[in-house]
Design an enzyme around this catalytic site. Structure first.
Site, mmCIF file in Angstrom:
data_model
loop_
_atom_site.group_PDB
_atom_site.id
_atom_site.type_symbol
_atom_site.label_atom_id
_atom_site.label_comp_id
_atom_site.label_asym_id
_atom_site.label_seq_id
_atom_site.Cartn_x
_atom_site.Cartn_y
_atom_site.Cartn_z
ATOM 1 C CG ASP A 90 40.467 25.123 135.699
ATOM 2 O OD1 ASP A 90 39.712 26.105 135.670
ATOM 3 O OD2 ASP A 90 40.166 24.036 136.213
ATOM 4 N NE ARG A 91 50.383 21.820 134.438
ATOM 5 C CZ ARG A 91 51.509 22.210 134.999
ATOM 6 N NH1 ARG A 91 51.482 22.734 136.219
ATOM 7 N NH2 ARG A 91 52.664 22.084 134.375
#
Length: 342
Positions: free
Chosen positions: A78-79
């Protein structure tokens, strides 16, 4: 998108906020083996914050002066999170670069380094360890704890999470448009679109099993998946031993990740509408090979704590390919509410 697919145990028991800040969503990749200590691939264990895996891969490629295709990793992280994952960099005949450049103003930390004879491939890691903080929790703690206990023992439907489909489903919409128009796209974009379409088909077949109430039961003709393994076998007859092993979580039914098959995949075709069948035909024509994914996701080392400040702290391990949002979605309606940083 966490209300798109049916839950196995009824409606959500409340609401909560996830990813209020990156530190609320901590993911540690567990490789499952140690680098051999020799070879031409430099292994880096990196902690990133507010970066996608692809962005970090490209940054590594720039520092090492290699093509991005020379860099391996196990999965996309995930960012809006703090994540720790391994990368491999093929450096045959090259001088090892100064990796301290990674840490210069990027929020990246080098945690460990080693050498190995093979490039990292997607999905080869063993598991991911999640440490999550859910804020603004609005739910009856007693009812929520009862469901968490059941989820710990029996697992949850192994849906692909919303991340696979993009923000508000944007990647899936683009993939459908690409499928209709047939325009040329980059290699990375093509892989992203095919993955989204494949995941959408899988979730649809799994959703039907959830509606039928047999998503965690092995039925005649099912593909059986062994827990903690990529091994599987076809179950023509459901024996008492199969029933007991499924109840214990040792076996789970497997559903297809669509692609070219050497034999009949059976029942899943009968639950698909025309749109899903068209996607399956497209995936087959794209040259993907049929694979299998467990219909059930079983968390390991699952713990939780209700805190006085209204937060819920969760910790658990999921096998490679398992989504934390699929686990959360079985009990709560959640929303992402990232704080804007200046």
């Amino acid at each position: 998108m966490n209300d798109t697919w049916p839950r196995a145990r009824g409606p959500a028991l409340g609401t909560a906020t996830i990813r209020h800040c990156p530190e609320d969503f901590l993911v540690r990749e567990q490789l499952g083996f140690s680098p051999s200590g020799d070879g031409e691939h430099c292994f880096l264990y990196l902690r990133k914050r507010n970066l996608t895996t692809s962005e970090l891969r490209d940054f590594i490629a720039d520092i090492a002066a290699v093509s991005p295709v020379s860099i391996g990793y196990c999965g996309m992280k995930d960012r809006n999170a703090v994540t720790e994952q391994w990368f491999s960099i093929g450096l045959a005949g090259r001088t090892e670069p100064d990796w301290s450049r990674l840490e210069a103003g990027t929020g990246v930390e080098l945690l460990a380094k080693g050498w190995h004879r093979r490039k990292l491939r997607r999905g080869v890691h063993q598991a991911n360890r999640f440490s999550l903080v859910l804020r603004n929790l609005d739910a009856d703690h007693s009812a929520l704890e009862k469901r968490l206990l059941v989820m710990r023992e029996e697992g949850v439907p192994n849906y692909f999470g919303e991340q696979r489909f993009g923000r508000n489903g944007s990647t899936l919409r683009q993939a459908r448009e690409w499928m209709r128009r047939g325009r040329r796209v980059s290699r990375d974009r093509r892989s992203l679109y095919l993955s989204a379409l494949r995941a959408w088909v899988f979730n649809g077949v799994l959703a039907q099993r959830v509606r039928q109430g047999d998503w965690n039961l092995v039925l005649p003709g099912d593909r059986c998946m062994l827990r903690g393994s990529r091994s599987h076998f076809c179950c023509d007859t459901v024996t008492e031993d199969i029933v007991l092993r499924a109840a214990a979580g040792d076996l789970s039914p497997g559903l297809p990740l669509w692609g070219q098959a050497s034999g009949d995949v059976g029942e899943p075709l009968t639950v698909m509408d025309e749109e899903a069948l068209a996607v399956c035909e497209f995936l087959t024509s794209a040259g993907l090979t049929l694979a299998w994914r467990s219909a059930r996701l079983l968390p390991d080392d699952f713990s939780w704590q209700f805190c006085d400040d209204g937060t819920l702290h969760l910790g658990f391990d999921l096998v490679a390919g398992g989504y934390a949002t699929a686990l959360l979605g079985e009990c709560l309606q959640f929303k992402n509410e990232a704080v804007k940083e200046h």
